[in-house]
Design a protein around this motif. Structure first.
Motif, mmCIF file in Angstrom:
data_model
loop_
_atom_site.group_PDB
_atom_site.id
_atom_site.type_symbol
_atom_site.label_atom_id
_atom_site.label_comp_id
_atom_site.label_asym_id
_atom_site.label_seq_id
_atom_site.Cartn_x
_atom_site.Cartn_y
_atom_site.Cartn_z
ATOM 1 N N GLU A 276 0.826 -1.204 0.000
ATOM 2 C CA GLU A 276 0.000 0.000 0.000
ATOM 3 C C GLU A 276 0.859 1.252 0.000
ATOM 4 O O GLU A 276 0.572 2.220 -0.714
ATOM 5 N N ARG A 277 1.925 1.250 0.796
ATOM 6 C CA ARG A 277 2.811 2.418 0.836
ATOM 7 C C ARG A 277 3.520 2.616 -0.494
ATOM 8 O O ARG A 277 3.694 3.743 -0.956
ATOM 9 N N GLU A 278 3.933 1.517 -1.110
ATOM 10 C CA GLU A 278 4.753 1.604 -2.321
ATOM 11 C C GLU A 278 3.924 1.841 -3.579
ATOM 12 O O GLU A 278 4.337 2.601 -4.468
ATOM 13 N N ILE A 279 2.764 1.200 -3.683
ATOM 14 C CA ILE A 279 2.013 1.188 -4.939
ATOM 15 C C ILE A 279 0.626 1.802 -4.798
ATOM 16 O O ILE A 279 0.036 2.245 -5.779
ATOM 17 N N GLY A 280 0.086 1.789 -3.581
ATOM 18 C CA GLY A 280 -1.235 2.380 -3.390
ATOM 19 C C GLY A 280 -2.231 1.401 -2.811
ATOM 20 O O GLY A 280 -2.182 0.194 -3.086
ATOM 21 N N GLU A 281 -3.155 1.912 -2.010
ATOM 22 C CA GLU A 281 -4.115 1.065 -1.317
ATOM 23 C C GLU A 281 -5.057 0.356 -2.290
ATOM 24 O O GLU A 281 -5.363 -0.821 -2.126
ATOM 25 N N ALA A 282 -5.526 1.065 -3.311
ATOM 26 C CA ALA A 282 -6.469 0.456 -4.251
ATOM 27 C C ALA A 282 -5.820 -0.694 -5.013
ATOM 28 O O ALA A 282 -6.450 -1.744 -5.235
ATOM 29 N N THR A 283 -4.569 -0.517 -5.388
ATOM 30 C CA THR A 283 -3.865 -1.576 -6.106
ATOM 31 C C THR A 283 -3.646 -2.788 -5.211
ATOM 32 O O THR A 283 -3.814 -3.937 -5.632
ATOM 33 N N ALA A 284 -3.279 -2.542 -3.957
ATOM 34 C CA ALA A 284 -3.102 -3.638 -3.014
ATOM 35 C C ALA A 284 -4.401 -4.411 -2.823
ATOM 36 O O ALA A 284 -4.406 -5.646 -2.770
ATOM 37 N N THR A 285 -5.508 -3.684 -2.741
ATOM 38 C CA THR A 285 -6.809 -4.347 -2.616
ATOM 39 C C THR A 285 -7.076 -5.226 -3.831
ATOM 40 O O THR A 285 -7.613 -6.333 -3.715
ATOM 41 N N GLY A 286 -6.683 -4.758 -5.009
ATOM 42 C CA GLY A 286 -6.812 -5.588 -6.199
ATOM 43 C C GLY A 286 -6.031 -6.880 -6.082
ATOM 44 O O GLY A 286 -6.540 -7.964 -6.402
ATOM 45 N N PHE A 287 -4.787 -6.799 -5.587
ATOM 46 C CA PHE A 287 -3.959 -7.999 -5.437
ATOM 47 C C PHE A 287 -4.617 -9.024 -4.523
ATOM 48 O O PHE A 287 -4.537 -10.238 -4.770
ATOM 49 N N PHE A 288 -5.220 -8.556 -3.418
ATOM 50 C CA PHE A 288 -5.715 -9.455 -2.381
ATOM 51 C C PHE A 288 -7.199 -9.789 -2.495
ATOM 52 O O PHE A 288 -7.645 -10.759 -1.888
ATOM 53 N N VAL A 289 -7.959 -8.999 -3.253
ATOM 54 C CA VAL A 289 -9.410 -9.201 -3.289
ATOM 55 C C VAL A 289 -9.922 -9.450 -4.706
ATOM 56 O O VAL A 289 -10.379 -10.550 -5.039
ATOM 57 N N GLN A 290 -9.855 -8.438 -5.572
ATOM 58 C CA GLN A 290 -10.474 -8.577 -6.894
ATOM 59 C C GLN A 290 -9.757 -9.597 -7.783
ATOM 60 O O GLN A 290 -10.407 -10.381 -8.480
ATOM 61 N N ASN A 291 -8.425 -9.599 -7.760
ATOM 62 C CA ASN A 291 -7.694 -10.505 -8.650
ATOM 63 C C ASN A 291 -7.907 -11.980 -8.301
ATOM 64 O O ASN A 291 -8.164 -12.798 -9.201
ATOM 65 N N PRO A 292 -7.826 -12.382 -7.021
ATOM 66 C CA PRO A 292 -8.123 -13.788 -6.716
ATOM 67 C C PRO A 292 -9.548 -14.189 -7.084
ATOM 68 O O PRO A 292 -9.781 -15.321 -7.534
ATOM 69 N N ALA A 293 -10.496 -13.272 -6.915
ATOM 70 C CA ALA A 293 -11.884 -13.585 -7.251
ATOM 71 C C ALA A 293 -12.000 -13.950 -8.725
ATOM 72 O O ALA A 293 -12.777 -14.850 -9.096
ATOM 73 N N ARG A 294 -11.236 -13.287 -9.577
ATOM 74 C CA ARG A 294 -11.283 -13.609 -11.018
ATOM 75 C C ARG A 294 -10.426 -14.824 -11.346
ATOM 76 O O ARG A 294 -10.806 -15.647 -12.173
ATOM 77 N N ALA A 295 -9.285 -14.962 -10.698
ATOM 78 C CA ALA A 295 -8.355 -16.046 -11.031
ATOM 79 C C ALA A 295 -8.926 -17.417 -10.706
ATOM 80 O O ALA A 295 -8.668 -18.391 -11.436
ATOM 81 N N PHE A 296 -9.700 -17.529 -9.627
ATOM 82 C CA PHE A 296 -10.135 -18.849 -9.164
ATOM 83 C C PHE A 296 -11.595 -19.153 -9.461
ATOM 84 O O PHE A 296 -12.120 -20.172 -9.018
ATOM 85 N N GLN A 297 -12.251 -18.329 -10.243
ATOM 86 C CA GLN A 297 -13.629 -18.631 -10.619
ATOM 87 C C GLN A 297 -13.647 -19.475 -11.892
ATOM 88 O O GLN A 297 -12.683 -19.502 -12.648
ATOM 89 N N ALA A 298 -14.747 -20.143 -12.100
ATOM 90 C CA ALA A 298 -14.912 -20.951 -13.306
ATOM 91 C C ALA A 298 -16.391 -21.155 -13.576
ATOM 92 O O ALA A 298 -17.232 -21.038 -12.679
ATOM 93 N N ASP A 299 -16.717 -21.464 -14.818
ATOM 94 C CA ASP A 299 -18.080 -21.825 -15.192
ATOM 95 C C ASP A 299 -18.216 -23.337 -15.052
ATOM 96 O O ASP A 299 -18.139 -24.084 -16.030
ATOM 97 N N TRP A 300 -18.370 -23.788 -13.831
ATOM 98 C CA TRP A 300 -18.394 -25.212 -13.547
ATOM 99 C C TRP A 300 -19.575 -25.915 -14.222
ATOM 100 O O TRP A 300 -19.524 -27.081 -14.518
#
Length: 300
Positions: A276-300
């Motif tokens: 968060e200090r280096e890159i920004g809070e919103a970007t960090a939230t993307g790393f930990f929240v939005q990106n995993p949500a997209r990476a691990f979803q599937a049309d089962w």
């Protein structure tokens, strides 16, 4: 509709919350004698500390035959309130005895599909496939397991996570999985790229469309850990912020926070604030929240 397959059932991607995208609660390998992750109470305590730090989900990359008790994972998820994703798949030859490998080698794809759709030994279903490359290349075992993983993906939509040995062979993996085997790059998660801090390769892998999992602060990778923020910053500046994931990769009992190591909570207590200090809070939230949500979803 796309969902994330957890040990307690399928959930909407948004339900994951703050996610450790690559870790281990249980692990047993002949390469780590005497350091097995096999203590349910320690796993529960570690998850409780992770939740206290703000964590809500953990992706457990332990594959077939390496000590992943699926029923126990479901119990732990219910007990701690932390969402858990289990893995099917197969690691490198060195992590197995010959008898186990001989028993599964000719039915890999069927095994992966079964564990994704019917459950691990009749219990909870896996939500991803984990396979492994070799050091600067792909041996016959890697090609066989990746071929089976690709078939499992095409039958189920499951994401494929790849252990890159010391961070190498990322482009070889993508050539095979996304070229020869026609797996969409967005369904591939490359693990351990930080262990080979070659920014050119990292950018090429990101440009190909794969997710990049930067993991391992629970490991003794000091020569590369301090370069992590440099890599993340450069990849964000190159336009790849939405492809980056963060994980701990705890592989020994001593690495747990409840045993004095960094463990799962370190990601949120130390690493996330640094990002968060280096890159920004919103970007960090993307790393930990939005990106995993997209990476691990599937049309089962």
């Amino acid at each position: 509709m796309s969902t994330v397959r957890t040990v307690l059932g399928d959930v909407e991607p948004e339900a994951l919350g703050v996610c450790d995208a690559h870790d281990h609660l249980f692990l047993n390998s002949p390469r780590l004698p005497g350091q097995e992750l096999d203590d349910e109470q320690a796993a529960a305590e570690e998850l409780a500390e992770f939740r206290k730090a703000g964590g809500r989900a953990v992706v457990q990359w332990t594959p077939y035959g390496m000590g992943r008790p699926a029923d126990m994972l479901a119990e732990l998820s219910e007990q701690t309130g932390v969402t858990l994703i289990a893995a099917t798949g197969l690691h490198q030859v060195a992590h197995y005895d010959r008898e186990l490998l001989d028993g599964v080698r000719d039915r890999l794809a069927d095994t992966f599909v079964s564990e994704l759709t019917r459950g691990i030994r009749g219990g909870p279903r896996a939500g991803m496939v984990k396979v492994a490359g070799g050091f600067h290349g792909l041996d016959a075992h890697a090609r066989k397991t990746m071929t089976a993983a690709a078939r499992a993906h095409h039958e189920t939509g499951a994401p494929i996570g790849v252990h890159l040995e010391l961070g190498t062979a990322a482009l070889d993996v993508l050539d095979l999985l996304c070229g020869d085997l026609a797996v969409p790059p967005s369904r591939v998660i490359l693990g351990h790229l930080n262990r080979s801090p070659d920014l050119r390769t990292q950018k090429q892998a990101a440009e190909a469309g794969a997710f990049l999992a930067f993991d391992g602060p629970s490991r003794a990778n000091h020569a590369t850990d301090w370069r992590l923020l440099d890599s993340l910053t450069a990849l964000v500046e190159a336009g790849h912020a939405d492809q980056l994931l963060i994980g701990g990769d705890t592989t020994t009992a001593e690495a747990r926070s409840v045993r004095g190591g960094p463990g799962l909570p370190y990601l949120l207590a130390r690493l996330r604030p640094a990002i968060e200090r280096e890159i920004g809070e919103a970007t960090a939230t993307g790393f930990f929240v939005q990106n995993p949500a997209r990476a691990f979803q599937a049309d089962w």
